[in-house]
Design an enzyme around this catalytic site. Structure first.
Site, PDB file in Angstrom:
ATOM      1  N   LYS A  72       0.787  -1.358  -0.039  1.00  0.00           N
ATOM      2  CA  LYS A  72      -0.026  -0.108  -0.104  1.00  0.00           C
ATOM      3  C   LYS A  72       0.875   1.474   0.229  1.00  0.00           C
ATOM      4  O   LYS A  72       0.347   2.332  -0.875  1.00  0.00           O
ATOM      5  CB  LYS A  72      -1.027   0.018   0.940  1.00  0.00           C
ATOM      6  CG  LYS A  72      -2.144  -1.002   1.250  1.00  0.00           C
ATOM      7  CD  LYS A  72      -3.109  -0.738   2.245  1.00  0.00           C
ATOM      8  CE  LYS A  72      -2.590  -0.840   3.605  1.00  0.00           C
ATOM      9  NZ  LYS A  72      -2.112  -2.118   4.128  1.00  0.00           N
ATOM     10  N   ARG A 121      -9.585   0.959   8.835  1.00  0.00           N
ATOM     11  CA  ARG A 121      -9.035  -0.238   9.206  1.00  0.00           C
ATOM     12  C   ARG A 121     -10.313  -0.985   9.790  1.00  0.00           C
ATOM     13  O   ARG A 121     -10.353  -2.187  10.114  1.00  0.00           O
ATOM     14  CB  ARG A 121      -8.055  -0.372  10.053  1.00  0.00           C
ATOM     15  CG  ARG A 121      -6.557  -0.499   9.120  1.00  0.00           C
ATOM     16  CD  ARG A 121      -5.547  -0.651  10.342  1.00  0.00           C
ATOM     17  NE  ARG A 121      -4.463  -1.297   9.705  1.00  0.00           N
ATOM     18  CZ  ARG A 121      -3.257  -0.855   9.402  1.00  0.00           C
ATOM     19  NH1 ARG A 121      -3.369   0.686   8.927  1.00  0.00           N
ATOM     20  NH2 ARG A 121      -2.207  -1.392   8.982  1.00  0.00           N
ATOM     21  N   ARG A 162      11.455  -6.816   4.300  1.00  0.00           N
ATOM     22  CA  ARG A 162      11.042  -5.331   4.248  1.00  0.00           C
ATOM     23  C   ARG A 162      11.703  -4.634   5.274  1.00  0.00           C
ATOM     24  O   ARG A 162      11.812  -4.957   6.278  1.00  0.00           O
ATOM     25  CB  ARG A 162       9.557  -5.328   4.684  1.00  0.00           C
ATOM     26  CG  ARG A 162       8.975  -4.218   4.429  1.00  0.00           C
ATOM     27  CD  ARG A 162       7.445  -4.422   4.449  1.00  0.00           C
ATOM     28  NE  ARG A 162       6.502  -3.995   5.540  1.00  0.00           N
ATOM     29  CZ  ARG A 162       5.602  -3.443   5.780  1.00  0.00           C
ATOM     30  NH1 ARG A 162       4.924  -3.014   4.376  1.00  0.00           N
ATOM     31  NH2 ARG A 162       4.797  -3.227   6.849  1.00  0.00           N
ATOM     32  N   ARG A 171      10.804  -2.476  10.979  1.00  0.00           N
ATOM     33  CA  ARG A 171       9.786  -2.150  12.225  1.00  0.00           C
ATOM     34  C   ARG A 171       9.696  -3.216  12.948  1.00  0.00           C
ATOM     35  O   ARG A 171       9.843  -4.339  12.706  1.00  0.00           O
ATOM     36  CB  ARG A 171       8.595  -1.995  11.228  1.00  0.00           C
ATOM     37  CG  ARG A 171       8.579  -0.468  10.653  1.00  0.00           C
ATOM     38  CD  ARG A 171       7.223  -0.444   9.608  1.00  0.00           C
ATOM     39  NE  ARG A 171       5.906  -1.069  10.056  1.00  0.00           N
ATOM     40  CZ  ARG A 171       4.899  -0.924   9.606  1.00  0.00           C
ATOM     41  NH1 ARG A 171       4.784  -0.225   8.345  1.00  0.00           N
ATOM     42  NH2 ARG A 171       3.926  -1.296  10.127  1.00  0.00           N
ATOM     43  N   ARG A 197      -0.928  -9.475  12.871  1.00  0.00           N
ATOM     44  CA  ARG A 197      -1.523  -8.606  12.167  1.00  0.00           C
ATOM     45  C   ARG A 197      -2.504  -8.880  11.247  1.00  0.00           C
ATOM     46  O   ARG A 197      -3.401  -8.399  10.824  1.00  0.00           O
ATOM     47  CB  ARG A 197      -0.247  -7.482  11.461  1.00  0.00           C
ATOM     48  CG  ARG A 197       0.388  -6.757  12.683  1.00  0.00           C
ATOM     49  CD  ARG A 197       1.887  -6.399  12.221  1.00  0.00           C
ATOM     50  NE  ARG A 197       1.324  -5.098  10.995  1.00  0.00           N
ATOM     51  CZ  ARG A 197       2.506  -4.848  10.331  1.00  0.00           C
ATOM     52  NH1 ARG A 197       3.654  -5.272  10.500  1.00  0.00           N
ATOM     53  NH2 ARG A 197       2.178  -3.714   9.481  1.00  0.00           N
TER      54      ARG A 197
HETATM   55  P1  AMP Z   1       0.614   0.692   8.968  1.00  0.00           P
HETATM   56  O1  AMP Z   1       1.976   1.370   8.637  1.00  0.00           O
HETATM   57  O2  AMP Z   1      -0.286   0.929   7.841  1.00  0.00           O
HETATM   58  O3  AMP Z   1       0.826  -0.974   8.611  1.00  0.00           O
HETATM   59  O4  AMP Z   1       0.258   0.859  10.310  1.00  0.00           O
HETATM   60  C1  AMP Z   1       0.960   0.290  11.551  1.00  0.00           C
HETATM   61  C2  AMP Z   1       0.153   0.277  12.762  1.00  0.00           C
HETATM   62  O5  AMP Z   1      -0.319   1.578  13.120  1.00  0.00           O
HETATM   63  C3  AMP Z   1      -0.842  -0.817  12.632  1.00  0.00           C
HETATM   64  O6  AMP Z   1      -0.623  -2.051  13.012  1.00  0.00           O
HETATM   65  C4  AMP Z   1      -2.014  -0.174  13.939  1.00  0.00           C
HETATM   66  O7  AMP Z   1      -1.192  -0.645  15.118  1.00  0.00           O
HETATM   67  C5  AMP Z   1      -1.844   1.288  13.629  1.00  0.00           C
HETATM   68  N1  AMP Z   1      -2.507   1.901  12.819  1.00  0.00           N
HETATM   69  C6  AMP Z   1      -2.725   2.450  11.548  1.00  0.00           C
HETATM   70  N2  AMP Z   1      -3.495   2.756  10.976  1.00  0.00           N
HETATM   71  C7  AMP Z   1      -4.525   2.635  11.785  1.00  0.00           C
HETATM   72  C8  AMP Z   1      -6.067   2.803  11.937  1.00  0.00           C
HETATM   73  N3  AMP Z   1      -6.707   3.277  10.893  1.00  0.00           N
HETATM   74  N4  AMP Z   1      -6.635   1.980  12.909  1.00  0.00           N
HETATM   75  C9  AMP Z   1      -5.945   1.606  13.924  1.00  0.00           C
HETATM   76  N5  AMP Z   1      -4.629   1.548  14.014  1.00  0.00           N
HETATM   77  C10 AMP Z   1      -3.938   1.823  12.708  1.00  0.00           C
END
Ligand code: AMP
Length: 214
Positions: free
Chosen positions: A13, A88, A122, A152, A163
């Site tokens: 994404k 989400r 990654r 990360r 996840r």
């Molecule tokens: P990402 O970088 O999009 O994979 O997001 C990393 C982490 O941030 C996720 O695993 C969640 O813990 C948190 N996070 C990001 N976006 C959201 C969202 N829309 N709702 C809830 N938690 C989020």
């Protein structure tokens, strides 16, 4: 255009969002990046979110909704925006429906086994947020800004399995939600970065053209 990029973690994404935002002059809004910036600044929100993120759990809806509501008011969103990692949950999608009229939801589809394989290689740049894949033995330096890449804390195989479970439970129902609203556009995320981008640009170019002819 107001767009959503949907798909499991590590589907690509963020990588695709960079290309889409540039091609259509959209603001790229990644809630994950916004949260990581709060963590880096050690803000109260960042401190609250860190443990949840590191364990691969979701941050509460009301925090995320407030963050996005503020973000899409900013000037750089006037020409449209691309939401990456938001919504989400169904509750977030309901709030978003009050905040903006979404034009399309690009759903990047990819099997869980490929994601588990991808996550080992990654890396993310702590300086500019760019994500890339590294080969064993390769120097782990950001191709965009030259900073040392890091893995990360939530990108281990174990955390990724969790996840993915969170994704299936909380986020996957959004595919049906947006299908019912006629907004979903599926793309095959197992292809190369360029091939996935080609599919997405094809969908969005056609959409733009149709709107211009209306
Ligand atoms: P990402 O970088 O999009 O994979 O997001 C990393 C982490 O941030 C996720 O695993 C969640 O813990 C948190 N996070 C990001 N976006 C959201 C969202 N829309 N709702 C809830 N938690 C989020």
């Amino acid at each position: 255009m107001k767009l959503i990029l949907l798909g499991p973690p590590a589907a690509g994404k963020g990588t695709q969002a960079e290309g889409i935002a540039e091609r259509y002059s959209l603001a790229h809004i990644s809630t994950g990046d916004m949260l990581r910036a709060e963590i880096a600044l050690k803000t109260p929100l960042g401190l609250e979110a860190k443990a949840l993120i590191d364990e691969g759990n979701l941050v509460p809806d009301d925090i995320i909704n407030r963050m996005v509501a503020g973000r899409i008011q900013r000037e750089d969103c006037a020409n449209g925006f691309l939401l990456d990692g938001y919504p989400r949950t169904l509750a977030q999608a309901e709030v978003l429906s009050e905040l903006a009229d979404i034009d399309a939801v690009i759903d990047i589809e990819i099997p869980g086994e490929i994601i588990i394989r991808r996550v080992a290689s990654r890396r993310v740049c702590p300086a500019c947020g760019h994500t890339e894949s590294v080969q064993p033995g390769e120097e782990e330096i950001c191709e965009k800004c030259g900073a040392a890449l890091i893995q990360r804390a939530d990108d281990t195989e174990e955390k990724m399995r969790h996840r993915l479970e969170v994704y299936h439970e909380s986020t996957e129902p959004l595919i049906r939600y947006y299908t019912e609203r006629g907004l979903i556009a599926p793309v095959d995320g197992a292809m190369t970065i360029a091939e996935v981008a080609e599919q997405i640009f094809g969908i969005l170019d056609a959409k733009k053209e149709a709107e211009e002819n209306e």
